[in-house]
Design a protein around this motif. Sequence first.
Motif, PDB file in Angstrom:
ATOM      1  N   LEU A 205       1.044 -16.068  -8.499  1.00  0.00           N
ATOM      2  CA  LEU A 205       0.033 -16.500  -9.468  1.00  0.00           C
ATOM      3  C   LEU A 205       0.658 -16.839 -10.814  1.00  0.00           C
ATOM      4  CD1 LEU A 205      -2.903 -14.035  -8.666  1.00  0.00           C
ATOM      5  CD2 LEU A 205      -2.756 -16.471  -8.103  1.00  0.00           C
ATOM      6  N   LYS A 206       1.642 -16.042 -11.240  1.00  0.00           N
ATOM      7  CA  LYS A 206       2.258 -16.349 -12.525  1.00  0.00           C
ATOM      8  C   LYS A 206       3.108 -17.617 -12.459  1.00  0.00           C
ATOM      9  CE  LYS A 206       6.772 -14.920 -12.215  1.00  0.00           C
ATOM     10  NZ  LYS A 206       6.815 -15.031 -10.777  1.00  0.00           N
TER      11      LYS A 206
ATOM     12  N   THR B 189       7.528 -22.691 -10.250  1.00  0.00           N
ATOM     13  CA  THR B 189       8.331 -22.716  -9.022  1.00  0.00           C
ATOM     14  C   THR B 189       7.469 -22.305  -7.820  1.00  0.00           C
ATOM     15  OG1 THR B 189       9.180 -20.468  -9.329  1.00  0.00           O
ATOM     16  CG2 THR B 189      10.472 -22.240 -10.268  1.00  0.00           C
ATOM     17  N   TYR B 190       6.420 -23.088  -7.605  1.00  0.00           N
ATOM     18  CA  TYR B 190       5.547 -22.864  -6.452  1.00  0.00           C
ATOM     19  C   TYR B 190       5.857 -23.914  -5.394  1.00  0.00           C
ATOM     20  CZ  TYR B 190       3.172 -26.113  -9.617  1.00  0.00           C
ATOM     21  OH  TYR B 190       2.903 -27.124 -10.492  1.00  0.00           O
ATOM     22  N   ARG B 191       5.408 -23.670  -4.173  1.00  0.00           N
ATOM     23  CA  ARG B 191       5.599 -24.629  -3.078  1.00  0.00           C
ATOM     24  C   ARG B 191       4.270 -24.900  -2.378  1.00  0.00           C
ATOM     25  NH1 ARG B 191      10.248 -25.983   0.173  1.00  0.00           N
ATOM     26  NH2 ARG B 191       9.585 -27.693   1.552  1.00  0.00           N
ATOM     27  N   PHE B 192       3.569 -23.821  -2.033  1.00  0.00           N
ATOM     28  CA  PHE B 192       2.329 -23.944  -1.263  1.00  0.00           C
ATOM     29  C   PHE B 192       1.103 -23.745  -2.167  1.00  0.00           C
ATOM     30  CE2 PHE B 192       5.481 -21.605   1.472  1.00  0.00           C
ATOM     31  CZ  PHE B 192       5.944 -22.736   2.132  1.00  0.00           C
ATOM     32  N   PRO B 193      -0.063 -24.171  -1.716  1.00  0.00           N
ATOM     33  CA  PRO B 193      -1.293 -23.924  -2.482  1.00  0.00           C
ATOM     34  C   PRO B 193      -1.595 -22.421  -2.587  1.00  0.00           C
ATOM     35  CG  PRO B 193      -1.609 -25.664  -0.864  1.00  0.00           C
ATOM     36  CD  PRO B 193      -0.307 -25.019  -0.537  1.00  0.00           C
TER      37      PRO B 193
ATOM     38  N   SER C 157      -0.424 -19.069  -0.074  1.00  0.00           N
ATOM     39  CA  SER C 157       0.526 -18.239  -0.816  1.00  0.00           C
ATOM     40  C   SER C 157       0.038 -16.794  -0.890  1.00  0.00           C
ATOM     41  CB  SER C 157       0.733 -18.797  -2.224  1.00  0.00           C
ATOM     42  OG  SER C 157       1.358 -20.062  -2.193  1.00  0.00           O
ATOM     43  N   LEU C 158      -1.247 -16.623  -1.145  1.00  0.00           N
ATOM     44  CA  LEU C 158      -1.813 -15.273  -1.180  1.00  0.00           C
ATOM     45  C   LEU C 158      -1.793 -14.642   0.211  1.00  0.00           C
ATOM     46  CD1 LEU C 158      -4.816 -15.868  -3.607  1.00  0.00           C
ATOM     47  CD2 LEU C 158      -2.765 -14.511  -4.065  1.00  0.00           C
ATOM     48  N   ARG C 159      -1.946 -15.451   1.236  1.00  0.00           N
ATOM     49  CA  ARG C 159      -1.839 -14.930   2.601  1.00  0.00           C
ATOM     50  C   ARG C 159      -0.443 -14.351   2.845  1.00  0.00           C
ATOM     51  NH1 ARG C 159      -1.726 -18.526   8.234  1.00  0.00           N
ATOM     52  NH2 ARG C 159      -1.004 -16.817   9.586  1.00  0.00           N
ATOM     53  N   LEU C 160       0.581 -15.087   2.431  1.00  0.00           N
ATOM     54  CA  LEU C 160       1.953 -14.598   2.606  1.00  0.00           C
ATOM     55  C   LEU C 160       2.161 -13.274   1.875  1.00  0.00           C
ATOM     56  CD1 LEU C 160       3.967 -17.932   2.267  1.00  0.00           C
ATOM     57  CD2 LEU C 160       3.984 -16.411   4.266  1.00  0.00           C
TER      58      LEU C 160
ATOM     59  N   GLY D  87       0.655 -27.455   3.500  1.00  0.00           N
ATOM     60  CA  GLY D  87       0.708 -28.499   2.493  1.00  0.00           C
ATOM     61  C   GLY D  87       1.473 -28.036   1.268  1.00  0.00           C
ATOM     62  N   GLN D  88       1.604 -28.915   0.281  1.00  0.00           N
ATOM     63  CA  GLN D  88       2.324 -28.608  -0.953  1.00  0.00           C
ATOM     64  C   GLN D  88       1.363 -28.647  -2.122  1.00  0.00           C
ATOM     65  OE1 GLN D  88       5.753 -30.936  -3.298  1.00  0.00           O
ATOM     66  NE2 GLN D  88       6.431 -30.200  -1.300  1.00  0.00           N
ATOM     67  N   TYR D  89       1.554 -27.736  -3.063  1.00  0.00           N
ATOM     68  CA  TYR D  89       0.631 -27.628  -4.195  1.00  0.00           C
ATOM     69  C   TYR D  89       1.016 -28.584  -5.321  1.00  0.00           C
ATOM     70  CZ  TYR D  89      -2.032 -25.635  -8.079  1.00  0.00           C
ATOM     71  OH  TYR D  89      -2.885 -25.457  -9.136  1.00  0.00           O
TER      72      TYR D  89
END
Length: 561
Positions: free
Chosen positions: A204-205, A212-216, A220-223, A554-556
């Motif tokens: 979230l941060k 430096t995010y990759r997924f929506p 991401s929260l699932r992981l 997908g990608q965010y």
Amino acid sequence: MSEKSKCESLAKIEEGKQKWTDGPVAKTVGRFPERKEEFVTVSDEPVERLYTPESGMMKEYNDKLGFPGEFPYTRGVQPTMYRGRLWTMRMYAGFSTAEESNKRYRYLLEQGSTGLSVAFDLPTQIGYDSDDEMAAGEVGKVGVAIDSLADMETLFDGIPLDKVSTSMTINSSAAILLAMYIAVGEKQGVSADKLTGTIQNDILKEYIARGTYRFPPKPSLRLISNIFEYCTKSVPRWNTISISGYHIREAGSTAAQEVGFTIADAICYVETAMKAGLKVDDFAPRLAFFFAAHTDLLEEVAKFRAARRLYAKIMKDRFKAESPKSWMLRFHTQTGGVTLTAQQPDNNIVRVAIQTLAAVLGGTQSLHTNSKDEALALPTEDSVRVALRTQQIVAEESGVTSTIDPLGGSFYVEQLTDKIEAEALAYIEKIDELGGMVPAIEQGYVQKEIENSAYNYGQSIESNDRVVVGVNKYQIDEGKTMPLFKVDDSVGKRQADKIAKVKADRDNDAVAAKLDALKAASKGDDNLMPFILDAVREYATIGEICGAMEGVFGQYTETFN
């Protein structure tokens, strides 16, 4: 003392304060005006000339302060704090290749560091291999490049994972790096239940402050909840997340925003895990936090105390956690990178010493001290040693570790603790009104609040209302620059060659099968950690594993509603 006597005593104090203000103070100020019309903290909180007891301070002592190791943990999470054991001195390092970083880790351990903290390069953080065109020019620059289990094996070569606690600053690809660490432990003969350390795992941060995010957000929260579940059963001594206010503060937030937004992130993670069927007392004891320590010493001490108290109340009252371990806010601290200056870099040693004191007086569980040259480049060995010695001098020579919460009871610190807690809670309530942290991020609320604070801080320096020594006051002719550490530009080519060798030596059919299994699992509801670990063991690269999940998730791309 009776309530009546207390009230009479407080009234006498207030009466005496007013006489002092109208008499000696007014006379002195008439002759020698104070340096400023208004004094403020680094977060622009007004600072009064003198603080005296508030009416509720002693009456509410047990509820607001209590004792160390007891709810609400304002005064510390352990009954004896540093009288029993010092904080973990965990120096943050990583650059170039795994071989080079391994040498630095061994050096730090030889110098007395009691834990490792791994910095990864940007391609690794986002989940791209070093030979990907997206990684061009960034390989090994701000951290170590890790492409496959082979690199992780080299990174920890000769470092027994059952003896060292390791923190890894990794978020989007946290599950993969954790799996690699587990696999290295297996190869060393160390079972997963013996591993100790932390992964940052705070996506979230990344949406808020770093990028430096990759997924929506949803996958991401699932992981993250998958990691909570997996580690609860298989890696029970591992801290599954380090909920980070540090990067929020580095982006320009105030102290109260750092606390409020960080705990709001924590609320989102707890809610996500509970919705996934996990019981709060099963995973909450392994949640950890990561805060910045800046140079306004007393504000920082108050911030840490306020964060502990606010979190304890939320976990107990909002989430009905029953275990005291679920109420404890345990945190790592890093001194403020954004406070370091390229001008007169030796001044940074003093800043870091003050920030170290703030973290220790505030009750940190582990600490990284920045090096004096980090505003210019990655630190040299000499400057790293000075940064580590700063912690050791505070621990062994300053005397501040001899008693618990030594600033507790300070009229100023207690009132500032209350104020930061109240302001942080107001931010949390606002985020609740917006529907939670994810909607608040998607609407740009959190980002805009931080941007406004950063702008105001910058303006205060530009206008000289705020002094930064060596930058807008006490400048000198700098002359020749100090020796700096430089990463060899050939690291990208060397990493690409290592990837080619790994792919030539591994069983590529087995890799393809494990990646297919991961992709299929990503479409369902299975915990993805076992699938990621299977792929890692076959030497699938970080880019291949992230690519398999991205095909489903997908990608965010950041957009504000």
